[in-house]
Design a protein around this motif. Sequence first.
Motif, mmCIF file in Angstrom:
data_model
loop_
_atom_site.group_PDB
_atom_site.id
_atom_site.type_symbol
_atom_site.label_atom_id
_atom_site.label_comp_id
_atom_site.label_asym_id
_atom_site.label_seq_id
_atom_site.Cartn_x
_atom_site.Cartn_y
_atom_site.Cartn_z
ATOM 1 N N VAL A 1 -8.922 5.189 1.090
ATOM 2 C CA VAL A 1 -8.826 3.881 0.926
ATOM 3 C C VAL A 1 -10.673 2.900 0.918
ATOM 4 O O VAL A 1 -10.685 3.790 2.052
ATOM 5 C CB VAL A 1 -7.771 3.227 0.764
ATOM 6 C CG1 VAL A 1 -6.592 2.908 0.104
ATOM 7 C CG2 VAL A 1 -7.763 2.284 1.867
ATOM 8 N N ASN A 2 -10.646 2.547 -0.335
ATOM 9 C CA ASN A 2 -12.305 1.886 0.327
ATOM 10 C C ASN A 2 -11.631 0.513 1.820
ATOM 11 O O ASN A 2 -11.268 0.026 0.609
ATOM 12 C CB ASN A 2 -12.641 1.140 -0.995
ATOM 13 C CG ASN A 2 -14.037 0.378 -0.758
ATOM 14 O OD1 ASN A 2 -14.226 -0.036 0.578
ATOM 15 N ND2 ASN A 2 -15.183 0.426 -1.583
ATOM 16 N N HIS B 1 -10.133 -2.607 0.010
ATOM 17 C CA HIS B 1 -8.875 -2.680 -0.119
ATOM 18 C C HIS B 1 -8.344 -3.565 0.759
ATOM 19 O O HIS B 1 -7.320 -3.968 0.418
ATOM 20 C CB HIS B 1 -8.070 -0.665 0.223
ATOM 21 C CG HIS B 1 -6.403 -1.081 -0.149
ATOM 22 N ND1 HIS B 1 -6.463 -0.545 -0.571
ATOM 23 C CD2 HIS B 1 -6.067 -1.052 1.190
ATOM 24 C CE1 HIS B 1 -5.066 -0.650 -0.950
ATOM 25 N NE2 HIS B 1 -4.807 -1.279 0.712
ATOM 26 N N THR C 1 0.575 -1.252 0.000
ATOM 27 C CA THR C 1 -0.019 0.136 0.282
ATOM 28 C C THR C 1 0.906 1.220 0.128
ATOM 29 O O THR C 1 2.185 1.309 1.007
ATOM 30 C CB THR C 1 -0.744 -0.217 1.247
ATOM 31 O OG1 THR C 1 -1.697 -1.246 1.416
ATOM 32 C CG2 THR C 1 -1.582 1.110 1.351
ATOM 33 N N ASP D 1 -1.208 6.109 1.951
ATOM 34 C CA ASP D 1 -2.945 5.848 2.243
ATOM 35 C C ASP D 1 -2.578 4.778 3.262
ATOM 36 O O ASP D 1 -3.293 4.861 4.147
ATOM 37 C CB ASP D 1 -3.276 4.919 0.766
ATOM 38 C CG ASP D 1 -3.610 5.385 -0.126
ATOM 39 O OD1 ASP D 1 -4.106 6.860 -0.151
ATOM 40 O OD2 ASP D 1 -3.224 5.059 -1.191
#
Length: 480
Positions: free
Chosen positions: A85-86, A90, A64, A68
């Motif tokens: 991020v989702n 994610h 990642t 993030d």
Amino acid sequence: MGTAVRRQYAPLTLRSIPGRIRDGLSSFAGHSPSRFAIFIFTALVLLFTLLFSLPIAAADGKVTPLPDALFTAVSVICVTGLSTVNMATHWSDFGDVLVFIGVNIGGIGVLTLASILGMVISRRLGLRAKLMAASDTNPSRLHVGPVNEGQTVRLGEVGNLLATVAVSALAIEAIVALVLFPRMLAVQVPVGEAAWHSLYYAAMAFTNTGFNPNPEGLTPWADDFVFLSALMFGVILGAIGFPVIYAIARGWRKPRRWSVHVKLTLVTFGLLLVAGAALYILLEFDNPKTFGHDNAVDTIFQAFFLSAMTRSGGFSTINIADLHGSSLLVSGMLMFIGGGSASTAGGIKVTTLAVLFLAAFAEARGNESMEAFGRRIPRDILRLAVSVVLWGATIVAVSSIAILQITKAPFDFVLFDVISAFATCGLSTGLTAELPPEGVYVMALTMFMGRIGTVTLAAALASSVRRQLFKRPEERPIVG
């Protein structure tokens, strides 16, 4: 014989290294509890940033990116709920477990966490650890040391408070999870997933984080009053603060004996909850994108749910960007105020607002001192309240200017997300997820400063507390 002596004392020297480290940390914690707490919080953020960066933490098995990973670590430890991020797609199972553990650690509180670590270092809850835990329930101790008033929790009761923190967190999250579990089964969620998600939602509710493990968000339960009420129950109990929970659990049959802090928290919290719901009903009843198609009962319930979430809860059944500009402003005001002191909620705290209003009422009536519930409130508490508001407003203003310059986004969206970050709320207009890396770092710093507390930050930056042995001549400037 010399060799024998060296062999005899070598293990003693080696064994003293951990002791020296423990003594050094204990000395640092006792010399500056607030700085020690910030040190611990920073270390946790860095640790979780590293863990979130690992390929095993991501669902796709890739590293990642640093912005993030760092933002997620800060949001998790600061129990904010914002994300770049989702969160539902994610992270891998390992990443979701990291989120679950991180929010529970962060929900304990900065100084309470430092107190527990201090207890581990010293192997007992000594006076220094008690002072740190007590300062989390009464920030004025950071400025003037132990105080005489009976508000919040007394120094001798800190051990019981720490036990209450652990027990209440586990009990409340368990109760919420037990309510949510059958509601998930009712919408055909698999048993294993329902069990995990119920625990996940319960932790996010009590810690006032608001992360959602479901890609569809709360859509499957948008009309399930039982499910949403359970989330509200967890959010409100987390937001009123551990000292209030402790006082209610210890003397719920004798509310007259509750401290001024407990009464101010409950009264102000309740008034803001009702006032927020009333304003949402008034401002959004004709908005077809939010409450415009709901009947009266649904509108009232959803308004109370949104008002409760602005305490710092972070959950939402509607798209925040669809709110009218007036509702966004109301939401920003509610988020900026936040919840109770020593709670999982953020903001300047409801007691800070109450003290400011009490001061205004006292001034309007010509009273020399502030009074509430038959008790006099010292003037140094007013100075502390004003400092908290000014620090908070400054952080929000500076961050908003920076984000506006970076993104050129609409002002109302920027202000909303910045206040949400400062107040560790987690509600978003969608702006945060679209921020460039430099905006991500600004927002992460805003979350961090909002969570550690303006009072703690100010105390940490102050090199020492000076006692002035003289008074300068008095002169009154014109105010107003």
